[in-house]
Design an enzyme around this catalytic site. Structure first.
Site, PDB file in Angstrom:
ATOM      1  N   ASN A  14       6.421  17.698   9.759  1.00  0.00           N
ATOM      2  CA  ASN A  14       7.248  16.999   8.860  1.00  0.00           C
ATOM      3  C   ASN A  14       7.394  15.983   7.879  1.00  0.00           C
ATOM      4  OD1 ASN A  14       7.950  19.152   6.244  1.00  0.00           O
ATOM      5  ND2 ASN A  14       9.940  19.747   7.014  1.00  0.00           N
TER       6      ASN A  14
ATOM      7  N   ARG B 216       2.770  20.110   7.901  1.00  0.00           N
ATOM      8  CA  ARG B 216       3.238  20.552   6.365  1.00  0.00           C
ATOM      9  C   ARG B 216       2.817  19.563   5.571  1.00  0.00           C
ATOM     10  NH1 ARG B 216       9.165  22.228   4.968  1.00  0.00           N
ATOM     11  NH2 ARG B 216       9.096  23.559   3.380  1.00  0.00           N
TER      12      ARG B 216
ATOM     13  N   HIS C 234       7.619  27.389  -0.527  1.00  0.00           N
ATOM     14  CA  HIS C 234       8.441  27.383   0.812  1.00  0.00           C
ATOM     15  C   HIS C 234       7.540  28.685   0.738  1.00  0.00           C
ATOM     16  CE1 HIS C 234      13.138  26.394  -1.489  1.00  0.00           C
ATOM     17  NE2 HIS C 234      12.653  26.344  -0.269  1.00  0.00           N
TER      18      HIS C 234
ATOM     19  N   ARG D  81      19.734  21.152  -8.551  1.00  0.00           N
ATOM     20  CA  ARG D  81      18.154  21.509  -9.560  1.00  0.00           C
ATOM     21  C   ARG D  81      18.595  22.813 -10.549  1.00  0.00           C
ATOM     22  NH1 ARG D  81      13.249  22.340  -5.238  1.00  0.00           N
ATOM     23  NH2 ARG D  81      14.849  21.175  -4.001  1.00  0.00           N
TER      24      ARG D  81
ATOM     25  N   GLU E 260      10.648  27.051  10.010  1.00  0.00           N
ATOM     26  CA  GLU E 260       9.686  26.469   9.374  1.00  0.00           C
ATOM     27  C   GLU E 260       8.493  25.833  10.518  1.00  0.00           C
ATOM     28  OE1 GLU E 260      12.268  25.007   6.250  1.00  0.00           O
ATOM     29  OE2 GLU E 260      10.697  25.438   5.242  1.00  0.00           O
TER      30      GLU E 260
END
Ligand code: ADP
Length: 399
Positions: free
Chosen positions: A7, A97, A186, A247, A389
């Site tokens: 990742n 990923r 996601h 964010r 993940e």
């Protein structure tokens, strides 16, 4: 089968070696590129032992310097080979990923030069993530060899079958034709959580209507029906939708036009919306939810406003997902806030009482993972799922 999951992000690289039947990696490494200037901080964990290193990063030749660090980290796998893994090969497959797969990648795919060209081309849509992902792929290919299958697992793929009415913005047709549409992110986490719920509940995922709430530093919702995402809150970029750590989530685009006319630059707006907004911007205290909660508990009014806004926006998003699904079998909470904040889960479920959702307050308070926390007479189940993940990437690669 041994699968190495990589990742590679802009500020860090995470790798883990997964073996069949094990959700925890046997070996894992974390490289932090940005915490200390001119240094890559490396942490390698294997066989219960942790090793830390600080390796120099020559700012004048960053790509080569990073490549050397990644090669060094991957080679550390050889040294634990005999002790950790039976069998002649340390790595059978590598799962990477990749954040943006555009419109054409609906499933994991073996990486070829054509796939790499697509990832490169999609960098215009994900300028921070896709180049870092590609760099990780190319270095892994050099170090581990091209004969091993390298597989790309895309964060957008789970959302790639959204119907057009959910996927498009109400913008001029020619913009949509140029790829300006909702992609969603996601996806690996939303898909993993949906599958885990079906497994725990012993139901067929294709029969379930779910809303998954991924609430970490980045936050998004997915409405899931027939086994895939039919709507989501993130859009063209991961800036859209819910309020997040730093964010903004969705804002009136007119604000940006106004600020551009006032003389702000695109870079200033980018920094403000991505790094200085959300929980941090409103509270003025922290981007970390725990920090904001602590300030709220100490009486800070801005921190309280930030938490109230976070929950208000979350509820509004859940309402939007709900209407698209036409009903709900389970609400699912995951990631740092979703897994750990009983307060957020309680306040969301409280707003949904009119639908017949009832939490088991004791179960909710105890923060159980991979558990149903609804009371027996609730019309909708409520799950807390520990998102994994990297393990999901390993599984997507055939583990
Ligand atoms: P990332 O999106 O970077 O993977 P995480 O999924 O780890 O992030 O989520 C980080 C968020 O989870 C932070 O805002 C953090 O404060 C929050 N969090 C972690 N533990 C708790 C807790 N016990 N209560 C409330 N929030 C928590």
């Amino acid at each position: 089968m041994n699968i190495l999951v990589m990742n590679a992000g802009s500020s860090s690289l995470k790798c883990g070696l997964y073996v069949s039947g094990e959700a925890r990696p046997l070996w894992q490494a974390l490289v932090d590129w940005t915490h200390r200037a001119g240094v890559a901080e490396v942490k390698i964990e294997a066989l219960g032992a942790v090793r830390r290193e600080a390796l120099p990063l020559d700012a004048n030749d960053l790509p080569q310097a990073r490549a050397r660090v990644i090669a060094h980290v991957l080679r550390s796998l050889w040294h634990c080979d005999n002790k950790v893994i039976d069998g002649p090969h340390v790595v059978d497959r590598v799962g990477h990923r990749v954040v943006h797969g555009g419109q054409s990648y609906h499933h994991p795919v073996r990486i070829t030069s054509a796939v790499k060209a697509d990832i490169q081309q999609l960098a215009s849509l994900a300028p921070v993530h896709n180049p870092a992902n590609l760099e990780g792929i190319e270095i892994a290919e050099q170090v581990l060899g091209g004969d091993i299958p390298h597989i790309a697992v895309f964060d957008t793929a789970f959302h790639s079958q959204m119907p057009p009415e959910a996927a498009f913005y109400a913008l001029p047709r020619e913009w949509s034709a140029h790829g300006i549409r909702r992609y969603g992110f996601h996806g690996i986490s939303h898909q993993y959580c949906a599958q885990r719920v079906a497994q725990l509940w012993q139901r067929n995922l294709a029969d379930l209507r779910l809303i998954t709430c991924h609430l970490g530093n980045g936050c998004s919702l997915a409405a899931i029906r027939d086994g895939h995402s039919i709507d989501t809150t993130m859009g063209f970029t991961p800036l859209d939708g819910l309020m997040m750590g730093t964010r903004s989530g969705s804002v009136d685009p007119g604000i940006l036009i106004h600020l551009l006319r006032e003389g702000h630059t695109a870079e200033q707006l980018d920094r403000a919306l991505n790094k200085q907004s959300g929980l941090l911007g409103v509270s003025g205290v922290a981007s970390d939810f725990r920090g904001v909660l602590a300030a709220m508990a100490a009486g800070d009014a801005n921190a309280k406003l930030a938490v109230d806004m976070f929950i208000h926006r979350l509820n509004a998003g859940i309402g939007a997902m709900l209407m698209g699904l036409g009903g709900l079998d389970a609400l699912v909470f995951t990631a740092g806030i979703g897994e750990n904040s009983a307060l957020v889960r309680a306040q969301v479920c409280e707003q949904m009482t009119f639908l017949g959702i009832k939490l088991n307050a004791t179960a909710n308070q105890s923060n159980p993972l991979d558990a149903d926390i609804a009371s027996p007479d609730s019309t909708v189940r409520v799950f807390v799922i520990h998102t994994q993940e990297d393990w999901a990437i390993a599984q997507a690669c055939g583990l």
